[in-house]
Design an enzyme around this catalytic site. Structure first.
Site, PDB file in Angstrom:
ATOM      1  N   SER B  57       0.863  -1.177   0.000  1.00  0.00           N
ATOM      2  CA  SER B  57       0.000   0.000   0.000  1.00  0.00           C
ATOM      3  C   SER B  57       0.896   1.221   0.000  1.00  0.00           C
ATOM      4  O   SER B  57       1.861   1.286   0.765  1.00  0.00           O
ATOM      5  CB  SER B  57      -0.895   0.048   1.241  1.00  0.00           C
ATOM      6  OG  SER B  57      -2.024  -0.767   1.096  1.00  0.00           O
ATOM      7  N   GLU B  64      -1.186  19.054  -4.865  1.00  0.00           N
ATOM      8  CA  GLU B  64      -2.398  19.068  -5.687  1.00  0.00           C
ATOM      9  C   GLU B  64      -3.323  17.893  -5.363  1.00  0.00           C
ATOM     10  O   GLU B  64      -4.243  17.621  -6.113  1.00  0.00           O
ATOM     11  CB  GLU B  64      -2.004  19.037  -7.165  1.00  0.00           C
ATOM     12  CG  GLU B  64      -1.135  20.205  -7.597  1.00  0.00           C
ATOM     13  CD  GLU B  64       0.351  19.996  -7.286  1.00  0.00           C
ATOM     14  OE1 GLU B  64       0.707  18.899  -6.793  1.00  0.00           O
ATOM     15  OE2 GLU B  64       1.133  20.931  -7.534  1.00  0.00           O
ATOM     16  N   SER B  65      -3.106  17.180  -4.289  1.00  0.00           N
ATOM     17  CA  SER B  65      -3.976  16.120  -3.749  1.00  0.00           C
ATOM     18  C   SER B  65      -3.201  14.821  -3.491  1.00  0.00           C
ATOM     19  O   SER B  65      -2.387  14.791  -2.601  1.00  0.00           O
ATOM     20  CB  SER B  65      -5.249  15.904  -4.553  1.00  0.00           C
ATOM     21  OG  SER B  65      -6.075  17.069  -4.453  1.00  0.00           O
ATOM     22  N   HIS B  70      -2.596   0.250  -4.256  1.00  0.00           N
ATOM     23  CA  HIS B  70      -2.746  -0.958  -3.442  1.00  0.00           C
ATOM     24  C   HIS B  70      -2.590  -2.137  -4.387  1.00  0.00           C
ATOM     25  O   HIS B  70      -3.220  -2.167  -5.450  1.00  0.00           O
ATOM     26  CB  HIS B  70      -4.110  -0.989  -2.757  1.00  0.00           C
ATOM     27  CG  HIS B  70      -4.361   0.209  -1.905  1.00  0.00           C
ATOM     28  ND1 HIS B  70      -3.727   0.416  -0.698  1.00  0.00           N
ATOM     29  CD2 HIS B  70      -5.144   1.298  -2.100  1.00  0.00           C
ATOM     30  CE1 HIS B  70      -4.128   1.568  -0.196  1.00  0.00           C
ATOM     31  NE2 HIS B  70      -4.982   2.124  -1.021  1.00  0.00           N
ATOM     32  N   CYS B  85      -5.920  18.569  -8.446  1.00  0.00           N
ATOM     33  CA  CYS B  85      -6.605  19.819  -8.746  1.00  0.00           C
ATOM     34  C   CYS B  85      -5.564  20.758  -9.324  1.00  0.00           C
ATOM     35  O   CYS B  85      -4.374  20.586  -9.133  1.00  0.00           O
ATOM     36  CB  CYS B  85      -7.250  20.407  -7.499  1.00  0.00           C
ATOM     37  SG  CYS B  85      -6.107  20.669  -6.140  1.00  0.00           S
TER      38      CYS B  85
END
Lengths: 131, 131
Positions: B57, B64-65, B70, B85
């Protein structure tokens, strides 16, 4: 169909939440950790950042995958994802914690991840031999 | 419609990838960091974990996020999310890096996040006054 998927991925769109809460990285981290615990998740690590002039991005890595949040306080909007695997997870409990904590209006979408993968041949021995 | 959304969220389903690569946390971290850079993202932090007996993981938090992965090496499957974004982001470049790195077959779904939020009144002054 769900039993053939490897993961459940909840996409939450939240509008009209309290903008001050959406700008509080510490409070949002506590809320997502609370949601993770409510879902019976094992928390590995959380990373939260506040951006200037406002907005928070946060990730809670759990043994069963992750929770993420990105907020736009100026729009009273938050984007939350809950990605889990494992039958012991209670996603609905996590959603209840988040809904109660953030308020506002929530739209929820669930995507099954790894759909149909179990129909393919599982190959644990080949992998073990290479380790 | 896309210009009314706050974020672009790419959901990648990858089958038939190299199981040894899918079990290599370090290699996957380097791959996702490379993808983030290709997308013109600003990397804040990355967290990658290997699980027993196998599976990885990982999260790359970007300004930007985020990018997440996984893996289920025993099924040769990986679930990847790229949430961004900002108009300067080149998601297609990130997808190209990931596709070239992992191989296999990829199915791609894009979700617009915060769709319609810009139609609501933006309230920056109210927020600033409270800080």
């Amino acid at each position: 169909m769900r039993e053939q998927a490897l993961g459940r991925h909840l996409i939450l769109e939240i509008w009209d939440a309290d903008p001050h809460l959406l700008d509080d990285a510490h409070a949002l981290e506590q809320l997502l950790l609370q949601a993770a615990r409510a879902a019976n998740a094992t928390v590995i690590q959380s990373v939260f950042h506040h951006f200037n002039p406002y907005g928070v991005s946060g990730v809670v890595v759990i043994a069963e995958s992750h929770l993420t949040i990105h907020t736009w306080p100026e729009y009273r909007y938050a984007a939350i994802d809950i990605f889990t695997c494992g039958p012991k997870m209670d996603l609905e409990a996590a959603v209840e914690v988040i809904a109660a904590g953030l308020g506002g209006r929530m739209v929820q979408l669930e995507i099954s991840r790894g759909q149909g993968v179990r129909r393919a041949q599982r190959q644990p021995l080949a992998l073990s031999a290479a380790q």
